[in-house]
Design a protein around this motif. Sequence first.
Motif, short mmCIF file in Angstrom:
data_model
loop_
_atom_site.label_atom_id
_atom_site.label_comp_id
_atom_site.label_asym_id
_atom_site.label_seq_id
_atom_site.Cartn_x
_atom_site.Cartn_y
_atom_site.Cartn_z
N PHE A 56 10.11 -4.42 8.48
CA PHE A 56 9.00 -5.21 7.56
C PHE A 56 7.42 -4.09 7.29
O PHE A 56 6.98 -4.09 7.04
CB PHE A 56 8.28 -6.01 9.07
CG PHE A 56 6.86 -6.31 8.61
CD1 PHE A 56 7.40 -7.22 7.82
CD2 PHE A 56 5.66 -6.59 9.31
CE1 PHE A 56 6.36 -8.21 7.27
CE2 PHE A 56 4.67 -7.45 8.70
CZ PHE A 56 4.53 -8.34 7.64
N GLN A 57 6.74 -2.86 8.36
CA GLN A 57 5.95 -2.36 8.38
C GLN A 57 5.74 -1.62 6.68
O GLN A 57 5.20 -1.13 6.28
CB GLN A 57 6.44 -1.14 9.62
CG GLN A 57 6.90 -0.16 9.53
CD GLN A 57 6.82 0.88 11.14
OE1 GLN A 57 6.06 0.23 11.66
NE2 GLN A 57 6.67 2.08 10.74
N GLN A 60 4.59 -3.85 4.74
CA GLN A 60 3.33 -4.25 5.02
C GLN A 60 2.66 -3.52 4.04
O GLN A 60 1.77 -3.13 3.59
CB GLN A 60 3.53 -4.41 6.25
CG GLN A 60 1.38 -4.24 6.76
CD GLN A 60 1.70 -5.97 6.72
OE1 GLN A 60 2.70 -6.84 6.81
NE2 GLN A 60 0.82 -6.11 5.90
N ARG A 61 3.56 -1.49 3.98
CA ARG A 61 2.07 -0.79 3.71
C ARG A 61 2.19 -1.18 2.34
O ARG A 61 1.21 -0.70 1.48
CB ARG A 61 3.14 0.84 3.91
CG ARG A 61 2.59 0.71 6.15
CD ARG A 61 3.04 2.38 6.22
NE ARG A 61 3.32 3.20 5.40
CZ ARG A 61 3.55 4.64 5.20
NH1 ARG A 61 4.22 4.95 6.05
NH2 ARG A 61 2.84 6.02 4.86
N SER A 63 2.98 -3.73 0.01
CA SER A 63 1.69 -4.82 0.10
C SER A 63 -0.01 -4.66 0.60
O SER A 63 -0.37 -5.09 -0.46
CB SER A 63 2.18 -5.73 0.81
OG SER A 63 3.50 -6.88 0.96
N ASP A 64 -0.14 -3.68 1.11
CA ASP A 64 -1.73 -4.01 1.63
C ASP A 64 -2.52 -2.57 1.08
O ASP A 64 -3.33 -2.50 0.83
CB ASP A 64 -1.39 -2.77 2.90
CG ASP A 64 -1.85 -4.32 4.38
OD1 ASP A 64 -1.67 -4.56 4.27
OD2 ASP A 64 -0.85 -3.16 5.27
N LYS A 97 14.08 -7.82 4.60
CA LYS A 97 13.83 -8.31 5.03
C LYS A 97 13.32 -9.83 4.19
O LYS A 97 12.45 -9.66 3.62
CB LYS A 97 12.85 -7.26 5.41
CG LYS A 97 11.54 -7.62 6.39
CD LYS A 97 12.42 -7.85 7.65
CE LYS A 97 11.23 -8.19 9.31
NZ LYS A 97 11.93 -7.62 10.51
N LYS A 116 3.30 -10.74 -1.44
CA LYS A 116 1.50 -10.13 -0.53
C LYS A 116 1.82 -10.80 0.59
O LYS A 116 1.55 -10.61 0.89
CB LYS A 116 0.37 -10.04 -1.46
CG LYS A 116 -0.44 -9.64 -1.24
CD LYS A 116 -1.58 -8.95 -1.78
CE LYS A 116 -2.92 -8.45 -1.23
NZ LYS A 116 -2.44 -6.93 -0.77
N SER A 118 3.42 -12.70 3.08
CA SER A 118 4.20 -12.48 4.08
C SER A 118 4.44 -10.51 4.23
O SER A 118 5.39 -10.06 5.11
CB SER A 118 5.14 -13.60 3.60
OG SER A 118 5.71 -13.34 2.52
N SER A 119 4.50 -10.16 3.26
CA SER A 119 5.19 -8.67 2.70
C SER A 119 6.72 -8.95 2.95
O SER A 119 7.48 -7.98 4.18
CB SER A 119 4.75 -7.80 4.12
OG SER A 119 3.34 -7.57 3.31
N LYS A 120 7.02 -10.25 2.80
CA LYS A 120 8.33 -10.47 2.79
C LYS A 120 9.13 -10.85 1.90
O LYS A 120 8.63 -11.05 0.86
CB LYS A 120 8.78 -11.45 3.98
CG LYS A 120 8.45 -11.09 5.48
CD LYS A 120 9.13 -12.25 6.15
CE LYS A 120 8.89 -11.77 8.03
NZ LYS A 120 9.06 -12.93 8.59
#
Length: 253
Positions: A56-57, A60-61, A63-64, A97, A116, A118-120
């Motif tokens: 997930f991270q 996440q990176r 999307s961030d 994911k 974006k 949920s980053s999923k």
Amino acid sequence: MAMKATATVFLFLSLFGLNTGLYRKHYYVDERKQWSSAQQYCQTHHDDLSTVSNEFQELQRLSDNSQVTGDYWIGLHSDAYSRLWKWTGGEDATDVKWDRGEPDTYWHEQCGKVEKSSSKVHDAYCSGSLPFYCMEVFELIVVKQENTWEEALEYCRQNYIDLASLSSDVIMKEAEDKSTALTDDVWIGLRFIAGHWFWLNGEGLDYKVWSAGGELQCPAMDQRCGVYDVKKKVWKPADCEQRLNFLCVKTVG
């Protein structure tokens, strides 16, 4: 058309479930395209649409990234009949994911996007227009010959791409794993010119692993090339005329 690679993120890469010692660099392209056009763009300017691990991270990176304002394509697609999901490199996407309820039962949603918020991952119609991430795949190479910094630079540029930039914890970890050099220090693409240290490929120095007192603001003239200390796992300044092993970087594709 000019390339709009607005951001880069470094992530570890394991192809086909094996620890290959590769890593990938992702480029966010702020242009809205259908999935197939986005893939064509990535294959022209980089390697392909991005493969992303199930961690997930990592999503996440991506999307961030401050440039990302909404959903975006990644290199995930499925066959219309079997509904088997694959990455653009051909490997099975067996542990994606997915968001809750995804992939759903709409058979024509054959392309993967990341939300974006949920980053999923969601399945989506490939005809939709979204920005996207491209990737390039790299590998560190230890050259076990003893050269000056300038000689090492010339060798890497003639035979690979460049001296290596150890600009993230991921690449530093890869440098540790590649620590089979015959010299205690190895040349890297770190240089002091015009009052500051910089990586040859232009990447910033936000990530730093200097030895104690290593990042000198005004190093002596004979201490203006960067080395990676294999035993202490830090960078430090060194005399550019020393003869050392060195780390090159090459593309894989």
